[in-house]
Design an enzyme around this catalytic site. Sequence first.
Site, PDB file in Angstrom:
ATOM      1  CE  LYS A  28      -3.846   2.344   2.202  1.00  0.00           C
ATOM      2  NZ  LYS A  28      -3.281   3.658   1.820  1.00  0.00           N
ATOM      3  NE  ARG A  35      -7.707   3.469  -6.107  1.00  0.00           N
ATOM      4  CZ  ARG A  35      -8.730   2.920  -5.439  1.00  0.00           C
ATOM      5  NH1 ARG A  35      -8.993   3.295  -4.195  1.00  0.00           N
ATOM      6  NH2 ARG A  35      -9.469   1.988  -5.999  1.00  0.00           N
ATOM      7  NE  ARG A  67     -11.351   8.077  -2.031  1.00  0.00           N
ATOM      8  CZ  ARG A  67     -11.049   7.799  -0.774  1.00  0.00           C
ATOM      9  NH1 ARG A  67      -9.902   7.248  -0.483  1.00  0.00           N
ATOM     10  NH2 ARG A  67     -11.880   8.086   0.195  1.00  0.00           N
ATOM     11  CD  GLU A 113      -2.154   5.597  -4.082  1.00  0.00           C
ATOM     12  OE1 GLU A 113      -2.157   6.361  -3.101  1.00  0.00           O
ATOM     13  OE2 GLU A 113      -3.144   4.916  -4.428  1.00  0.00           O
TER      14      GLU A 113
END
Length: 535
Positions: free
Chosen positions: A228, A233, A248, A276
Amino acid sequence: MKDFARLIARVDETTRTSAKVDALSDYFATAPDADRLWTVALFSGRRPRRAITTTQLREWAAERAGLPLWIVEESYGIVGDLAETIALILPPPAHPRDRGLAEWIATLRALADRPLPDRRAAILDAWDALEPAERFLFNKLLTGGWRIGVSQKLMTRALARALGRDEAEMAHRLMGAWDPATTSWQELVHSEAGAADLSRPYPFYLAHQLDAGPETLGDPSGWRAEWKWDGIRGQLILRDGQHFVWSRGEELMTDRFPELARARDFLPPGTVIDGELLAWRDGPLSFNALQKRIGRKTVPKKLLSEAPVALAAYDLLEEGGEDIRARPFDERRARLERLLADLPPEAPLVLPPLLDFDDWAALADARAQARARAAEGVMLKRGESPYLAGRKRGDWWKWKLDPLTVDAVMIYAQAGHGRRANLFTDFTFAVWSGNALVPFTKAYSGLTDAEFAEITRWVRRNTLERYGPVRQVRPEQVFEIAFEGIHESPRHKSGLALRFPRMARWRRDKPTAEANTLDDLKKMLAAYGQTDAQG
């Protein structure tokens, strides 16, 4: 506007999700198309451009109410919301008129190009035509501070119910760059043209935080894990020879990341990748490196060189123009690997590896190395999971590392806004450097309402100096500050900055002399921090 005001009152008087959805659904089922269109726009972040400054609004409201400006200013400080303050102090409407939401927004949009005296006359006329509840909403639109307790997800759910449509399909229609000033209701929710915008992204699938540990997920063989990494995003969309980059938060960021234009040289049209956005040089750089580029409309060559950006490609949503979100993750991943195979170094995409583990203990060992890999933890995805819309529990989880923590002394306090305008909620914290306290971070979340009320009473009794809205307080209260990362920052006196700082707990048991030191933070930086040159 009366119907819209009644909707907001129904939404505001409950915390129950089902009640909010009911209220919105009832409204969408009966409101005129133009009002429905603007309601969807407002709840999806599309607001009219501001044409009036808040200073002008305060002055005009004071004049109309027959009050000295200082009383308006003091009232604003107590109420904490300018739109509500003005709605409360104005006299009853002299000439009430019942106009719809879309008509009032048309009035607002027409103000931008008019001379200031005409704008003033139009605002005063509107205040004379609106009841207090409607004035409040009109003022919200004027000030641009539109924060009502309804998420875009809830609004979309209610709209789908009212129209008898699929929620996921409706969520997709509402994504993208549509403008309520140039789009009709029919085009947005019914026509095929409205669903075929080249730039339109897909609704993002969001993971839940895994708190109990992965053992609760059952057999590990059905799960896949990835690092992660901490960036922005985004979706990269390649259609009809063009490319688009969406965040996002539904912000079109194509021009901010010119590196991604090169993706058209390596990927075919009809491709949509979820990933990402990271500052990247042989590996992810610090978020601080990426942050230098956030908010910039144009990026100078020097910054492009210092913080080049790549997209870490986590998922394939569209291939050859076909929406493949309903396919299992394992299939989408295999297609993504084939698509990105043998990319040259200059390609602005990287394929994050899937982590190899046979049992949950092995994954826990890998997760423990996350900070060394510039990651916050790991993502867990069920191999057979489709790509859904929104935050769905069950198939996608984020298993983050426990935050870093430090004990710090509160030295400044400032009141909050809105419902917390009467409470001190924004604090500045310091650590020791020799015999001096050096400020190093601010935090405003993490305490309960009862704790905020208690610390507010303490601040009022222990204020040493006032600097406008900020109070210097006795350095007596210690708080545990949790944060996700630490990096160098020449903009701060301490030379450091924290990522996502918040108050983890009030350390009533700890004297200020036992708070952490600046040297402690520097040791954390050496152990866990990232520099912009890290590979």
